[in-house]
Design an enzyme around this catalytic site. Structure first.
Site, PDB file in Angstrom:
ATOM      1  N   HIS A  72       0.845  -1.193   0.000  1.00 20.26           N
ATOM      2  CA  HIS A  72       0.000   0.000   0.000  1.00 20.26           C
ATOM      3  C   HIS A  72       0.881   1.244   0.000  1.00 20.26           C
ATOM      4  CE1 HIS A  72       0.805  -0.552   4.283  1.00 20.26           C
ATOM      5  NE2 HIS A  72       0.287   0.626   4.565  1.00 20.26           N
ATOM      6  N   HIS A  98       1.305   3.991   2.019  1.00 16.34           N
ATOM      7  CA  HIS A  98       1.778   4.780   3.155  1.00 16.34           C
ATOM      8  C   HIS A  98       3.300   4.887   3.133  1.00 16.34           C
ATOM      9  CE1 HIS A  98      -2.189   4.125   5.580  1.00 16.34           C
ATOM     10  NE2 HIS A  98      -2.285   5.089   4.693  1.00 16.34           N
ATOM     11  N   ASP A 115       5.792   4.741   5.127  1.00 15.17           N
ATOM     12  CA  ASP A 115       6.712   3.794   5.753  1.00 15.17           C
ATOM     13  C   ASP A 115       6.720   2.434   5.056  1.00 15.17           C
ATOM     14  OD1 ASP A 115       4.073   3.476   6.768  1.00 15.17           O
ATOM     15  OD2 ASP A 115       4.803   2.435   8.546  1.00 15.17           O
ATOM     16  N   HIS A 116       6.032   2.340   3.925  1.00 17.55           N
ATOM     17  CA  HIS A 116       6.073   1.121   3.110  1.00 17.55           C
ATOM     18  C   HIS A 116       6.621   1.395   1.706  1.00 17.55           C
ATOM     19  CE1 HIS A 116       3.747  -1.506   5.927  1.00 17.55           C
ATOM     20  NE2 HIS A 116       3.437  -0.311   6.389  1.00 17.55           N
ATOM     21  N   HIS A 162      -7.582  -0.903   5.468  1.00 15.61           N
ATOM     22  CA  HIS A 162      -6.558   0.037   5.952  1.00 15.61           C
ATOM     23  C   HIS A 162      -6.411   1.175   4.937  1.00 15.61           C
ATOM     24  CE1 HIS A 162      -3.002   1.358   8.104  1.00 15.61           C
ATOM     25  NE2 HIS A 162      -2.261   1.231   7.011  1.00 15.61           N
ATOM     26  N   ASP A 175      -0.238  -3.895   6.283  1.00 16.63           N
ATOM     27  CA  ASP A 175      -0.921  -3.393   7.477  1.00 16.63           C
ATOM     28  C   ASP A 175      -2.383  -3.839   7.537  1.00 16.63           C
ATOM     29  OD1 ASP A 175       1.437  -2.173   8.116  1.00 16.63           O
ATOM     30  OD2 ASP A 175       0.713  -0.117   7.898  1.00 16.63           O
ATOM     31  N   HIS A 208       4.371  -4.675  10.884  1.00 13.94           N
ATOM     32  CA  HIS A 208       4.807  -3.992  12.103  1.00 13.94           C
ATOM     33  C   HIS A 208       4.884  -4.963  13.281  1.00 13.94           C
ATOM     34  CE1 HIS A 208       4.510   0.248  10.741  1.00 13.94           C
ATOM     35  NE2 HIS A 208       3.554  -0.212   9.955  1.00 13.94           N
TER      36      HIS A 208
END
Length: 256
Positions: A57, A59, A61-62, A115, A134, A172
Site C-alpha cells: 500500500h 503509506h 513507511d512502506h 486500511h 498493514d 509492524h
C-alpha cells in the site's frame, strides 16, 4: 522442490519488510521498502541483487525506499492499481486475483481494502506464506484510514480462509500491545493466555513475535474472531452481524 528463502528485516522503529530469494533463478524481491539503506545492507551481506519491489500500500513507511532502490538496482516496482498515482516509480499494476512469477516462486495477489482502499497482500502457496502489510497484525489489524469495517472484515476473511499453517508476515511489530487489548476482551481464552506469555518472553529477549500463522490468529486475534459466539457474548452482541461486531472491536481498539 522450491529452493527459496524469506528474510524478515526490521526497519525504522517497528516496521518489517521481507526479502524473497529464489536460489535457482537468483531472483530477489522485497515486500515494501521502509528503509532503503537497511534493505541494501541486507542484500549486500548476502550477495543478492534486487529484481522486484512488491508494494502492499501507499503509506510512506512502506514505500519510502522505492526511489533509491530502483535507482541503485534498476528493479521493477509492482503495486496496487488503485494506488498507481501515489506509489513512486511503479512499473506493474496489480489487483486481486493476479498471479506473479518471481523466478520459481508463484505469488498470488489478494485485494484487501480496509486500511487503505488499494491495499493488497501477497500469498505464495509454495512458500506457505502471506505478506499482509498493514491489513493484519498478530492479535490486531490495521486502522481503517480509507475503507469501511465491512470491507476490512471481508478482507480478513480472505486471509483466514488460507491454509491454517500459512505463515503471516506483518508489516509492524505491534504484538505485545495488541495482546493487552485482546486479553481485555477474552480474559479466559486459554490459547490467548499462552500466546501472551510467549510474546512477553520473546520481547524480553529482543526477539520478533512474527511471523504468526492463520491457525494461531484464529485462536487469539479478536479481529479474526468477530463471528465467534464467545467473543460476541463478551461484547454483548450475541447473534449480531459479524461485520458489526468487527466494527465494535475496531472502535474499542481505536479508543483504547
Amino acid at each position: 522442490m522450491l529452493n527459496a528463502e524469506i528474510v524478515q528485516l526490521p526497519c525504522l522503529k517497528d516496521n518489517y519488510c521481507f526479502l524473497l530469494h529464489d536460489f535457482d533463478s537468483n531472483i530477489t524481491a522485497v515486500i515494501d521498502t521502509p528503509d532503503a539503506n537497511a534493505i541494501e545492507a541486507a542484500l549486500e551481506a548476502r550477495g543478492w541483487q534486487l529484481d522486484y519491489i512488491l508494494t502492499t500500500h501507499h503509506h510512506w513507511d512502506h514505500i519510502d525506499g522505492h526511489e533509491a532502490l530502483k535507482q541503485r538496482y534498476n528493479c521493477q516496482v509492482i503495486g496496487p492499481r488503485l494506488n498507481e498515482n501515489v506509489i513512486p516509480d511503479i512499473d506493474q499494476r496489480v489487483e486481486g486475483g493476479d498471479v506473479l512469477q518471481l523466478g520459481g516462486i508463484d505469488i498470488q495477489v489478494i485485494a484487501t481494502p480496509g486500511h487503505t482502499l488499494g491495499h493488497v497482500c501477497y500469498w505464495s502457496q509454495q512458500l506457505e506464506a502471506v505478506f499482509v502489510g498493514d491489513t493484519l497484525f498478530s492479535m490486531g489489524c490495521g486502522r481503517l484510514f480509507e475503507g469501511s469495517p465491512a470491507q476490512m472484515w471481508q478482507s480478513i476473511q480472505l486471509l483466514r480462509d488460507l491454509p491454517d499453517t500459512t505463515a503471516i508476515y506483518c508489516g509492524h511489530e505491534y504484538t505485545q500491545n495488541n495482546a493487552l487489548f485482546a486479553l481485555a476482551l477474552e480474559p479466559d481464552n486459554q490459547r490467548l493466555l499462552m500466546r501472551c506469555d510467549e510474546v512477553d518472553i520473546l520481547r524480553a529477549k529482543g526477539l520478533p513475535t512474527l511471523p504468526t500463522n492463520v491457525q494461531q490468529e484464529m485462536q487469539t486475534n479478536p479481529f479474526m474472531r468477530a463471528d465467534v459466539v464467545g467473543l460476541q457474548q463478551a461484547l454483548g452482541m450475541s447473534g449480531a452481524d459479524p461485520a458489526a461486531v468487527f466494527a465494535e472491536i475496531r472502535l474499542r481498539k481505536d479508543q483504547a
